[in-house]
Design a protein around this motif. Structure first.
Motif, short mmCIF file in Angstrom:
data_model
loop_
_atom_site.label_atom_id
_atom_site.label_comp_id
_atom_site.label_asym_id
_atom_site.label_seq_id
_atom_site.Cartn_x
_atom_site.Cartn_y
_atom_site.Cartn_z
N LEU A 376 0.86 -1.18 0.00
CA LEU A 376 0.00 0.00 0.00
C LEU A 376 0.89 1.23 0.00
O LEU A 376 1.80 1.35 0.82
N LEU A 377 0.65 2.16 -0.93
CA LEU A 377 1.44 3.38 -1.05
C LEU A 377 0.50 4.57 -1.13
O LEU A 377 -0.45 4.56 -1.92
N VAL A 378 0.75 5.59 -0.30
CA VAL A 378 -0.02 6.84 -0.32
C VAL A 378 0.98 7.99 -0.30
O VAL A 378 1.94 7.98 0.49
N ALA A 379 0.76 9.00 -1.17
CA ALA A 379 1.67 10.15 -1.22
C ALA A 379 0.90 11.41 -1.58
O ALA A 379 -0.12 11.35 -2.29
N SER A 380 1.39 12.54 -1.09
CA SER A 380 0.85 13.85 -1.45
C SER A 380 1.94 14.62 -2.18
O SER A 380 3.00 14.89 -1.61
N ASP A 381 1.69 14.96 -3.43
CA ASP A 381 2.71 15.54 -4.31
C ASP A 381 2.37 17.00 -4.60
O ASP A 381 1.29 17.32 -5.11
N ASN A 382 3.30 17.91 -4.26
CA ASN A 382 3.04 19.33 -4.50
C ASN A 382 3.47 19.80 -5.88
O ASN A 382 3.25 20.95 -6.25
N ALA A 383 4.09 18.93 -6.68
CA ALA A 383 4.62 19.35 -7.97
C ALA A 383 3.55 19.84 -8.96
O ALA A 383 3.77 20.84 -9.66
N PRO A 384 2.38 19.18 -9.08
CA PRO A 384 1.41 19.65 -10.08
C PRO A 384 0.95 21.09 -9.88
O PRO A 384 0.63 21.78 -10.85
N GLY A 385 0.91 21.57 -8.63
CA GLY A 385 0.47 22.94 -8.37
C GLY A 385 1.60 23.90 -8.08
O GLY A 385 1.37 25.05 -7.71
N ASN A 386 2.83 23.47 -8.27
CA ASN A 386 4.00 24.29 -7.96
C ASN A 386 4.50 24.96 -9.23
O ASN A 386 5.41 24.45 -9.90
N PHE A 387 3.92 26.09 -9.59
CA PHE A 387 4.31 26.80 -10.80
C PHE A 387 5.43 27.78 -10.51
O PHE A 387 5.59 28.27 -9.39
N SER A 388 6.22 28.06 -11.52
CA SER A 388 7.38 28.93 -11.36
C SER A 388 6.94 30.38 -11.18
O SER A 388 5.79 30.76 -11.45
N GLU A 389 7.87 31.20 -10.76
CA GLU A 389 7.59 32.63 -10.57
C GLU A 389 7.22 33.29 -11.89
O GLU A 389 6.32 34.13 -11.93
N ASP A 390 7.89 32.89 -12.96
CA ASP A 390 7.57 33.48 -14.27
C ASP A 390 6.15 33.10 -14.70
O ASP A 390 5.43 33.92 -15.28
N GLU A 391 5.76 31.84 -14.45
CA GLU A 391 4.40 31.42 -14.82
C GLU A 391 3.35 32.16 -14.00
O GLU A 391 2.29 32.55 -14.52
#
Length: 807
Positions: A376-391
């Motif tokens: 069983l694996l559970v994870a919370s990933d912040n990458a999809p909502g982590n946009f760059s300063e320029d974006e």
């Protein structure tokens, strides 16, 4: 008392002058009479010192395993030199002692890095600690005792991403070499106790003698599988059952810089804005992480991580990306995900942990109870909502990304597999992905059936439900909707002494999605029908063995339209001194449908492809050859060359250096896609040189070129050079440099790394990476740049330490 039980038929063992064994092999492989007698391993009273010298009294208490068989290139014949293995245990550790006989001065050994000893002489052991004939630990040691470890599964072979904590040391002697090993039971997943069996295979490799492999157990080439031919140990009843807590804190200090583009509006009316470039140095960044592993039972582990150390120490290798329709797979390298990764692997890759990019936390529980394996694996990933300063500062982009800013995705995976009989199994898997109102659910059912001693049948059925954006080729619009898809996999594999017959069928429907997995193509059925013949090896001949195969691979979509088919024939020759040569040819047919590239044509729309036809087709063929040699421990090389006709240029272009060269694009650079066939040449090779036991150099080269038939122009010509130097100061301290040059972008990337890695979990790294272009094109506006232009650099220090406490 511990017993070794071998279940095989009988063979005849006679002694020759000098003490060497001659093994007379009958029509079925038998086992020497003494190997059918239970072998007892006593609980040793005093633990040996692991110094590479087998002179402690403790080794005299252990059971000696000998009378090895040469299984490669020989067929259960007498080995060139004898090998003895001492095996025993105390309440906390399993001990192995290898006494390996050889000619003085002929042993091949280097001061290699971990998991890089396969080119040296070596000894190894497979430990099937659940005796399920499906999974085993693979532990390998070169003459200096340098370790290589992996998990072996019958379906996927060896996976060297796995690391365990153990201690080993070896010494080269005038009679060969000796290796001592201590394996803590707390480093293994296992079942032990009264009447519990562990499967065991022990091997020894002699590289200079045509890659000779000697096995403690005889291996039948008439039987498909390895673990089903192992010996067994039992009676490990005096193991101290402990619960172990591993705590691995980590810290990463990094400082990076990158080339930035800014625009300045002109103060004069009607004048264009000007572009300015600057190199931005970012402040030092500190990342703290914590990984925990707790042994619930000897067979069940709980892993937790808070802001885990998921940084890769070394970047992925440079690959050819020009003219690529489908995504390129890169393997997982991060330690947290590698623990127990084989549990989540299925015939179709529905779990690819690299989709979890930058998690805030992750929790995993894996293990085996009786005949049931689970994870069983559970994870919370912040990458999809982590946009760059320029974006975030782009007013045109901000409305589209606002719903996703700073939101995490949640990933879950549940895997269960139950063993049936001796070598069959049934399993299921569920994956879940949620992000900002979008979701993906996948459920699958899979199994492996042992039909007879030569035949396995593997299968998998999958169903998916996804709420996400789907492109509609009829309207040319991306629609937010719920799509349901399915997939299937079927493998029939019959492998005997000389012949292999294999049929592999797999397919994924148009709306199939696996957001936690890796998928190259949808709406595709890919079949492969394969037959191979292998000769009986002749160890004393110049040509040791040869093999030939033919493969027919049709591909078609779920509408029944043929997408492509290929017929491939290959011959492979194996010579002395680890030298091989092969050649082959392919021929076939390929079709392209514009709906896979964009909108389809209609009465009111011209479609994605240029002209009046929404389809392209070509006949294709190729000839290739490959070869390589490793005649001694200092030098090795390999090469592959492919000459192809009828290869599609998809008309994507390959950057400023190679713009689109189709007839349509030559008349109008913004014209619709105009795919066309051409002639391709691909060449790859590498050479390595090791002047000393501790220093190694390697150089690799990859070339890929495509010239269109209709315009006679080059669609792309990419040349990639990679040079690596590695110096091992000691077994655990190294300096490594790597330089990659890619001619497509004229990019030059350097990586410099010094490391100390005494055991898994404990490590120190200091590294520097940079990224230049040399007389290339600007990556922002495509204009030529003269000289060297720096686009990015990173300096980092990474430290982690394993604290282990037993309860």
């Amino acid at each position: 008392m511990v017993c070794l039980l071998i279940v095989f038929e009988q063979c005849v063992l006679t002694q020759t002058k000098g003490g060497n064994s001659n093994i007379s092999v009958k029509s079925t492989v038998d086992v020497a009479k003494e190997k059918r007698i239970p072998v007892s391993l006593n609980l040793i009273t005093k633990s040996p010192q692991i110094d590479g010298v087998l002179n402690d009294e403790a080794w005299q208490e252990m059971t000696v395993l000998n009378n090895f068989y040469q299984t490669q290139p020989g067929d259960n014949t007498a080995p060139s030199f004898p090998t003895e293995v001492m095996i025993g245990y105390d309440s906390k550790n399993l001990y192995l002692g290898f006494k390996v006989y050889d000619e003085q001065g002929k042993v091949r050994a280097t001061v290699a890095q971990r998991d890089a000893v396969s080119d040296d002489d070596n000894v190894s052991i497979y430990l099937d600690t659940f005796n399920d004939r499906r999974r085993a630990y693979f532990l390998q040691f070169n003459p200096f005792g340098i370790q290589s470890d992996a998990v072996y599964t019958e379906s996927d072979g060896l996976d060297f991403s796995y690391d365990i904590v153990m201690e080993s040391k070896g010494t080269i002697t005038d009679k060969g070499y000796t290796v001592e090993v201590k394996i803590p039971f707390k480093s293994l997943r296992y079942e032990a106790g009264k009447n519990k069996l562990w499967g065991v295979h022990i091997f020894r490799e002699i590289k200079r003698l045509n890659n000779e492999e000697d096995s403690w157990m005889p291996l039948s080439r008439d039987r498909n599988g390895l673990l089903n031919q192992s010996g067994f140990i039992t009676g490990l009843t005096e193991i101290s059952t402990e619960r172990t807590l591993d705590v691995i804190p980590s810290i990463i200090l990094s400082e990076s810089g990158e080339r930035k583009l800014s625009t300045t509006a002109s103060e004069l009316p009607g004048q264009p804005t000007t572009q300015n470039f600057r190199f931005l140095n970012r402040p030092v960044k500190t990342e703290l992480g914590l990984n925990l592993k707790f042994t619930l039972t000897p067979s069940i582990f709980l892993d937790m991580a808070i802001n885990p150390d998921f940084a890769q120490v070394e970047a992925d290798e440079t690959v050819v990306t020009a003219n690529q329709r489908f995504p390129i797979f890169f393997p997982e390298k991060r330690p947290f995900f590698l623990e127990g990764i084989e549990i989540f692997q299925t015939p179709v890759q529905v779990v690819n942990t690299r989709t979890i990019v930058d998690p805030d936390y992750a929790v995993k529980i894996t293990g085996k109870k009786r005949k049931t394996t689970f994870g069983l694996l559970v994870a919370s990933d912040n990458a999809p909502g982590n946009f760059s300063e320029d974006e975030r500062n782009d007013p045109d982009l901000l409305p589209s990304i606002a719903p996703f800013l700073d939101k995490n995705s949640t990933v879950g995976v549940l895997r269960v597999r139950h063993d049936l009989g001796l070598e069959s199994s049934l399993g299921g898997i569920i994956t879940s992905y949620d992000f900002a109102g979008r979701f993906n659910r996948l459920i699958g059912f899979d199994g492996r059936i042992r039909a007879n001693q030569k035949t396995f049948i593997d299968f998998q059925l999958l169903g998916t439900s996804t709420k996400d954006e789907f492109f509609n080729p009829q309207t040319g619009v991306t629609e937010n909707r719920t799509g349901r898809g399915f997939g299937y996999f079927l493998l029939y594999n019959n492998q005997g002494r000389n012949w292999t017959y294999r049929a592999n069928l797999r397919g994924l429907s148009r709306d199939y999605r696996a957001n936690v997995g890796f998928t190259t193509r949808f709406n595709n059925n890919r079949h492969d029908y394969f037959v191979q013949y292998r000769s009986n090896p002749k160890p004393n001949s110049r040509l040791i063995s040869w093999q030939v195969y033919n493969s027919v691979r049709p591909n078609f979509d779920f509408q029944g339209r043929l997408q492509n088919w290929t017929n491939e024939t290959q011959a492979y020759l194996s010579f002395k001194k680890q030298t091989y040569l092969g050649f082959g040819n392919t021929f076939g047919y390929e079709r392209l449908f514009e709906e896979e590239f964009g909108r389809v044509r209609s009465a009111t729309n011209a479609g994605t492809f240029f002209g009046n036809d929404g389809e392209r087709a070509t006949k294709k063929s190729s000839f290739y050859f490959f070869g390589g040699s490793n005649p001694n421990k200092k030098f090795a090389f390999d090469i592959l060359a492919i000459f192809s006709r009828g290869v599609f240029d998809f008309d994507f272009g390959a950057g400023p250096k190679f713009p689109r060269v189709s007839p349509a694009a030559l008349s109008d650079p913004f014209a619709a896609l105009d795919p066309g066939a051409g002639n391709a040449f691909d060449l790859s090779g590498s050479v390595s040189y090791q002047p000393t036991d501790a220093l190694q150099f390697s150089l690799s080269f990859t070339k890929s070129r495509l010239i269109r038939n209709d315009t006679k122009l080059t669609a792309f010509d990419d040349n990639i050079f990679s040079f690596e130097a590695n110096y091992q100061f000691t077994r655990f301290i190294f300096l490594r440099t790597r330089t990659d040059y890619d001619s497509l972008q004229n990019s030059l990337r350097g990586q410099y790394l010094v490391g100390w890695t005494p055991r898994p979990g404990t490590a120190f790294y200091a590294g520097y990476n940079d990224d230049f272009t040399i007389n290339g094109f600007d990556r922002f506006n495509g204009t030529p740049n003269r000289g060297a232009t720096l686009y990015g650099r990173t300096f980092f220090i990474k430290l982690s330490y394993l604290f282990r406490k037993s309860f």
